[in-house]
Motif scaffolding. Structure first.
Motif, PDB file in Angstrom:
ATOM      1  N   TRP A  91       0.852  -1.190   0.000  1.00 33.36           N
ATOM      2  CA  TRP A  91       0.000   0.000   0.000  1.00 33.36           C
ATOM      3  C   TRP A  91       0.889   1.242   0.000  1.00 33.36           C
ATOM      4  CZ3 TRP A  91      -3.635   1.586   4.628  1.00 33.36           C
ATOM      5  CH2 TRP A  91      -4.506   2.600   4.213  1.00 33.36           C
ATOM      6  N   CYS A  92       1.953   1.207   0.792  1.00 34.95           N
ATOM      7  CA  CYS A  92       2.923   2.313   0.808  1.00 34.95           C
ATOM      8  C   CYS A  92       3.561   2.492  -0.564  1.00 34.95           C
ATOM      9  CB  CYS A  92       4.023   2.048   1.845  1.00 34.95           C
ATOM     10  SG  CYS A  92       3.472   2.046   3.548  1.00 34.95           S
ATOM     11  N   GLY A  94       2.472   1.545  -3.473  1.00 35.73           N
ATOM     12  CA  GLY A  94       1.474   2.028  -4.417  1.00 35.73           C
ATOM     13  C   GLY A  94       1.125   3.490  -4.206  1.00 35.73           C
ATOM     14  N   THR A  95       1.041   3.894  -2.949  1.00 35.69           N
ATOM     15  CA  THR A  95       0.697   5.285  -2.639  1.00 35.69           C
ATOM     16  C   THR A  95       1.800   6.239  -3.074  1.00 35.69           C
ATOM     17  OG1 THR A  95      -0.696   4.618  -0.775  1.00 35.69           O
ATOM     18  CG2 THR A  95       0.101   6.887  -0.771  1.00 35.69           C
ATOM     19  N   TRP A 100       8.627   5.990  -4.063  1.00 38.57           N
ATOM     20  CA  TRP A 100       9.009   4.992  -3.056  1.00 38.57           C
ATOM     21  C   TRP A 100      10.391   4.445  -3.372  1.00 38.57           C
ATOM     22  CZ3 TRP A 100      10.554  -0.048  -3.208  1.00 38.57           C
ATOM     23  CH2 TRP A 100      10.694  -0.674  -1.963  1.00 38.57           C
ATOM     24  N   SER A 115      -1.717  10.923   1.617  1.00 41.32           N
ATOM     25  CA  SER A 115      -2.824  10.029   1.296  1.00 41.32           C
ATOM     26  C   SER A 115      -2.454   8.596   1.668  1.00 41.32           C
ATOM     27  CB  SER A 115      -3.168  10.134  -0.192  1.00 41.32           C
ATOM     28  OG  SER A 115      -2.047   9.760  -0.973  1.00 41.32           O
ATOM     29  N   GLY A 116      -3.391   7.686   1.452  1.00 39.59           N
ATOM     30  CA  GLY A 116      -3.139   6.283   1.749  1.00 39.59           C
ATOM     31  C   GLY A 116      -2.749   6.096   3.202  1.00 39.59           C
ATOM     32  N   PRO A 117      -1.788   5.220   3.469  1.00 32.35           N
ATOM     33  CA  PRO A 117      -1.393   4.970   4.860  1.00 32.35           C
ATOM     34  C   PRO A 117      -0.691   6.164   5.500  1.00 32.35           C
ATOM     35  CG  PRO A 117       0.088   3.830   3.370  1.00 32.35           C
ATOM     36  CD  PRO A 117      -1.025   4.392   2.533  1.00 32.35           C
ATOM     37  N   TYR A 118      -0.237   7.122   4.674  1.00 37.12           N
ATOM     38  CA  TYR A 118       0.441   8.308   5.187  1.00 37.12           C
ATOM     39  C   TYR A 118      -0.531   9.272   5.866  1.00 37.12           C
ATOM     40  CZ  TYR A 118       4.382   6.339   2.863  1.00 37.12           C
ATOM     41  OH  TYR A 118       5.382   5.472   2.510  1.00 37.12           O
ATOM     42  N   ARG A 119      -1.837   9.036   5.713  1.00 31.98           N
ATOM     43  CA  ARG A 119      -2.845   9.777   6.489  1.00 31.98           C
ATOM     44  C   ARG A 119      -2.806   9.338   7.947  1.00 31.98           C
ATOM     45  NH1 ARG A 119      -7.135   7.680   2.663  1.00 31.98           N
ATOM     46  NH2 ARG A 119      -7.081   6.147   4.287  1.00 31.98           N
ATOM     47  N   ASN A 125       5.663   2.413   6.172  1.00 30.92           N
ATOM     48  CA  ASN A 125       6.492   1.312   5.691  1.00 30.92           C
ATOM     49  C   ASN A 125       7.309   0.713   6.839  1.00 30.92           C
ATOM     50  OD1 ASN A 125       7.348  -0.072   3.093  1.00 30.92           O
ATOM     51  ND2 ASN A 125       9.328   0.472   3.965  1.00 30.92           N
TER      52      ASN A 125
END
Length: 178
Positions: A91-92, A94-95, A100, A115-119, A125
């Motif tokens: 997910w990281c 991809g975001t 990355w 966005s994504g997991p960074y929210r 990661n």
């Protein structure tokens, strides 16, 4: 298939996943450098590669040499955590897309990713790495590897986070979030 054979296949699959990460990372590093990116933290990168490679070998050696009894509950619950950590890792990836990397490369002028997991986490990661560092060896009760890797990885992450946060700050508030 025995639990030890299953564990060996699982670790081999994680090893292949790491190779896929390195392919993505190399491609993304070229993308970043072509856009004026700069790398920091080169000094700790070989240590990180050695630690993470040794982690895969160590848990297999421990499992094959110790041949611990493994409960289905332990193996199953740890396998769920391993799969969740892999999902979070990808997910990281991809975001962040082409930003990355396994290295610390910052492209000045790019906004932080929120966005994504960074929210949810500043460094998701690394959450995946920490969870996997405990869970993967514990799929086959390789607790020595889990403890040693987690301890060594905590020291490495303290260096890595300092380098990464400094690089992000130096690229100004418009830096890249890795």
């Amino acid at each position: 298939m025995t639990s030890l054979a299953f564990f060996t296949v699982l670790v081999a699959l994680v090893g292949l996943e790491r190779v896929a990460e390195l392919v993505v990372s190399r491609r993304n590093a070229a993308w970043s450098m072509a856009r004026g990116g700069f790398e920091t933290g080169r000094e700790h990168y070989p240590v990180m590669v050695l630690l993470h490679s040794g982690f895969l070998v160590a848990m297999l050696l421990e499992a094959w040499l110790r041949r611990p009894a493994v409960s289905v509950a332990l193996a199953g619950s740890m396998l769920v955590l391993v799969l969740a950590s892999q999902a979070l890792r990808w997910w990281c990836i991809g975001t962040l897309g082409p930003r990355w990397n396994t290295r610390v490369i910052v492209v000045p002028g790019l906004p932080l990713v929120r966005s994504g997991p960074y929210r949810i986490f500043s460094h998701p990661n690394y959450v995946a790495v920490v969870v996997e560092g405990v869970a993967l060896p514990m799929v086959h009760a390789a607790w020595i590897t889990a403890v040693v890797f987690t301890t060594a990885n905590a020291v490495l992450l303290s260096v890595r986070l300092r380098v990464e946060n400094s690089a992000l700050a130096s690229a100004s508030s418009e830096g890249l979030h890795a």
